[in-house]
Write an enzyme that holds these catalytic residues in place. Structure first.
Site, PDB file in Angstrom:
ATOM      1  N   GLY A  46      70.639 -32.052 -11.359  1.00  0.00           N
ATOM      2  CA  GLY A  46      69.828 -30.849 -11.529  1.00  0.00           C
ATOM      3  C   GLY A  46      68.903 -30.917 -12.738  1.00  0.00           C
ATOM      4  O   GLY A  46      68.471 -32.000 -13.152  1.00  0.00           O
ATOM      5  N   ARG A  57      75.192 -42.472  -0.364  1.00  0.00           N
ATOM      6  CA  ARG A  57      75.257 -43.300   0.854  1.00  0.00           C
ATOM      7  C   ARG A  57      73.845 -43.586   1.388  1.00  0.00           C
ATOM      8  O   ARG A  57      73.532 -44.731   1.762  1.00  0.00           O
ATOM      9  CB  ARG A  57      76.082 -42.545   1.903  1.00  0.00           C
ATOM     10  CG  ARG A  57      76.098 -43.167   3.281  1.00  0.00           C
ATOM     11  CD  ARG A  57      76.991 -42.313   4.182  1.00  0.00           C
ATOM     12  NE  ARG A  57      77.020 -42.779   5.550  1.00  0.00           N
ATOM     13  CZ  ARG A  57      76.181 -42.368   6.491  1.00  0.00           C
ATOM     14  NH1 ARG A  57      75.219 -41.518   6.188  1.00  0.00           N
ATOM     15  NH2 ARG A  57      76.300 -42.817   7.722  1.00  0.00           N
ATOM     16  N   GLY A 117      76.320 -31.131 -13.393  1.00  0.00           N
ATOM     17  CA  GLY A 117      77.266 -30.471 -12.488  1.00  0.00           C
ATOM     18  C   GLY A 117      77.257 -31.161 -11.132  1.00  0.00           C
ATOM     19  O   GLY A 117      76.200 -31.346 -10.543  1.00  0.00           O
ATOM     20  N   ARG A 151      86.556  -8.837   1.371  1.00  0.00           N
ATOM     21  CA  ARG A 151      86.179  -7.607   2.095  1.00  0.00           C
ATOM     22  C   ARG A 151      87.366  -7.098   2.922  1.00  0.00           C
ATOM     23  O   ARG A 151      87.609  -5.896   2.991  1.00  0.00           O
ATOM     24  CB  ARG A 151      84.973  -7.881   2.997  1.00  0.00           C
ATOM     25  CG  ARG A 151      84.529  -6.693   3.804  1.00  0.00           C
ATOM     26  CD  ARG A 151      83.918  -5.606   2.950  1.00  0.00           C
ATOM     27  NE  ARG A 151      82.507  -5.835   2.734  1.00  0.00           N
ATOM     28  CZ  ARG A 151      81.707  -4.991   2.061  1.00  0.00           C
ATOM     29  NH1 ARG A 151      82.199  -3.875   1.540  1.00  0.00           N
ATOM     30  NH2 ARG A 151      80.447  -5.269   1.882  1.00  0.00           N
ATOM     31  N   ASP A 194      73.052 -24.640  -8.133  1.00  0.00           N
ATOM     32  CA  ASP A 194      72.327 -23.452  -8.603  1.00  0.00           C
ATOM     33  C   ASP A 194      70.951 -23.293  -7.969  1.00  0.00           C
ATOM     34  O   ASP A 194      70.340 -22.229  -8.081  1.00  0.00           O
ATOM     35  CB  ASP A 194      72.157 -23.513 -10.133  1.00  0.00           C
ATOM     36  CG  ASP A 194      73.480 -23.326 -10.855  1.00  0.00           C
ATOM     37  OD1 ASP A 194      74.421 -22.807 -10.231  1.00  0.00           O
ATOM     38  OD2 ASP A 194      73.572 -23.711 -12.033  1.00  0.00           O
TER      39      ASP A 194
HETATM   40  O1  F6P Z   1      76.462 -26.842 -11.539  1.00  0.00           O
HETATM   41  C1  F6P Z   1      75.831 -25.761 -12.169  1.00  0.00           C
HETATM   42  C2  F6P Z   1      76.857 -24.914 -12.813  1.00  0.00           C
HETATM   43  O2  F6P Z   1      77.777 -24.707 -11.811  1.00  0.00           O
HETATM   44  C3  F6P Z   1      76.482 -23.573 -13.422  1.00  0.00           C
HETATM   45  O3  F6P Z   1      76.249 -22.532 -12.529  1.00  0.00           O
HETATM   46  C4  F6P Z   1      77.652 -23.328 -14.327  1.00  0.00           C
HETATM   47  O4  F6P Z   1      77.381 -22.459 -15.344  1.00  0.00           O
HETATM   48  C5  F6P Z   1      77.931 -24.698 -14.862  1.00  0.00           C
HETATM   49  O5  F6P Z   1      77.479 -25.601 -13.874  1.00  0.00           O
HETATM   50  C6  F6P Z   1      79.342 -24.932 -15.264  1.00  0.00           C
HETATM   51  O6  F6P Z   1      79.603 -26.299 -15.280  1.00  0.00           O
HETATM   52  P1  F6P Z   1      80.640 -27.071 -16.221  1.00  0.00           P
HETATM   53  O7  F6P Z   1      81.919 -26.329 -16.139  1.00  0.00           O
HETATM   54  O8  F6P Z   1      80.710 -28.414 -15.586  1.00  0.00           O
HETATM   55  O9  F6P Z   1      80.049 -27.088 -17.581  1.00  0.00           O
END
Ligand code: F6P
Length: 324
Positions: A104, A23, A13, A157, A130
């Site tokens: 990650g 960079r 992600g 809100r 995350d």
């Molecule tokens: O980057 C982490 C994350 O955003 C998670 O919270 C989410 O479930 C997932 O990636 C979704 O990513 P993708 O749509 O790229 O599979």
């Protein structure tokens, strides 16, 4: 052999601040006289030999941009032993001595395998919105994602309070509720649902009923991986118990992955990116670069992946104490 040529990829992600990390890697390497090759599309490009040369001018004007100029992917072929062997061979053939993997948990697990199995010298940089990777108190992208979600909650809100409505706002967090927990406090939400804790829906209803008596609006922040099945399911369960409630659901989704990184994320990315290069020069490898208690830390890959980072328990108490 001294480090002369390193390669760099972003995977999994994407997270705001990845460009700032790229960079930092390229320019720190340039400062130390090291050549840098960028790998496109993460591990997919590593297997397919999709390499580009990266000099200090190639990374101009990206520090403020979300996404990743090297692009990202979730690679199936890299999950196979043959794929990883090809990846290692491609690095050797290009004369690359070391690899930096920005990403990650999934990215660092891949890096761990590549190092263990193929003997590739590498370092990981902790980056995911995350915040669920060990080895760093905060990961690159988390702060920006929280601020993006928070801005949306402030807007919700406004409209919620005009009608006395209840909003269920779903944020990202498949396995962990860091974004949900932190934004719920900052947004002054009434309740939070995270994957780490089974909440009692009756208790949630009690809180919302009390709130409704005062004709106030309510915001319930729900992490996408919460144990009730997400914001829509939860809203349905509450509506079934209290048909009089005026409920709306808002799923923030991938909005949280984009946008200009905040100052905190740019600084984190700059420090970690530079530390990854200087760590390799100093002989460190097979570890994740992060910042722990304000200091640069190098945590062995196996340890960083296995660490279960927990939401600070006092935050739950804080939320419920403040949401009167
Ligand atoms: O980057 C982490 C994350 O955003 C998670 O919270 C989410 O479930 C997932 O990636 C979704 O990513 P993708 O749509 O790229 O599979």
């Amino acid at each position: 052999m001294p480090l002369q040529h390193l390669a760099l990829l972003t995977s999994g992600g994407d997270a705001p601040g990845m460009n700032a990390a790229i960079r930092a890697v390229v320019r720190t390497a340039f400062y130390h006289g090291i050549t840098v090759t960028g790998i496109m599309d993460g591990y997919e490009g590593l297997v397919k030999n999709d390499f580009i040369e990266l000099g200090p001018r190639d990374v101009r004007n990206i520090v403020q941009r979300g996404g990743t100029m090297l692009r990202s992917a979730r690679s199936e072929v890299f999950r196979t032993k043959e794929g990883r062997a090809t990846a290692a061979k491609n690095l050797r053939d290009a004369g690359i001595n070391a690899l930096i993997c920005i990403g990650g948990g999934g990215t660092q697990s891949g890096a761990h395998q590549l190092a263990n199995e193929q003997g590739v010298k590498l370092i990981g940089v902790a980056s995911t919105i995350d915040n669920d990777l060990g080895g760093s108190d905060r990961t690159i992208g988390f702060d920006t994602a929280c601020n993006t979600a928070l801005e949306a909650m402030d807007r919700l809100r406004d409209t919620a309070s005009s009608y006395g409505r209840i909003f269920f706002v779903e944020v990202m967090g498949r396995d962990t509720g860091f974004i949900a927990m932190h934004t719920s406090i900052a947004a002054g939400a009434e309740y939070v649902m995270v994957p780490e804790r089974r909440e009692n829906v009756d208790e949630l209803v009690r809180v919302l009923e009390n709130r409704a008596k005062e004709k106030g609006s309510s915001i319930v922040v729900v992490a996408e991986g919460d144990q009730e099945g997400g914001a829509f399911k939860l809203a349905e369960a509450v509506k079934a118990r209290c048909p009089q409630f005026d409920i709306r659901v808002s799923i923030l989704g991938h909005l949280q992955r984009g946008g200009n990184p905040t100052m905190a994320d740019r600084l984190l990315a700059a420090r970690m990116g530079a530390a990854a290069v200087e760590g390799l020069i100093a002989g460190k490898e097979h570890c994740v670069v992060g910042i722990v208690k304000g200091e640069i830390a190098f945590t062995p890959h196996a340890e960083a992946i296995a660490q279960k980072k927990a939401i600070e328990p006092d935050l739950f108490r804080l939320l419920h104490m403040l949401a009167v």
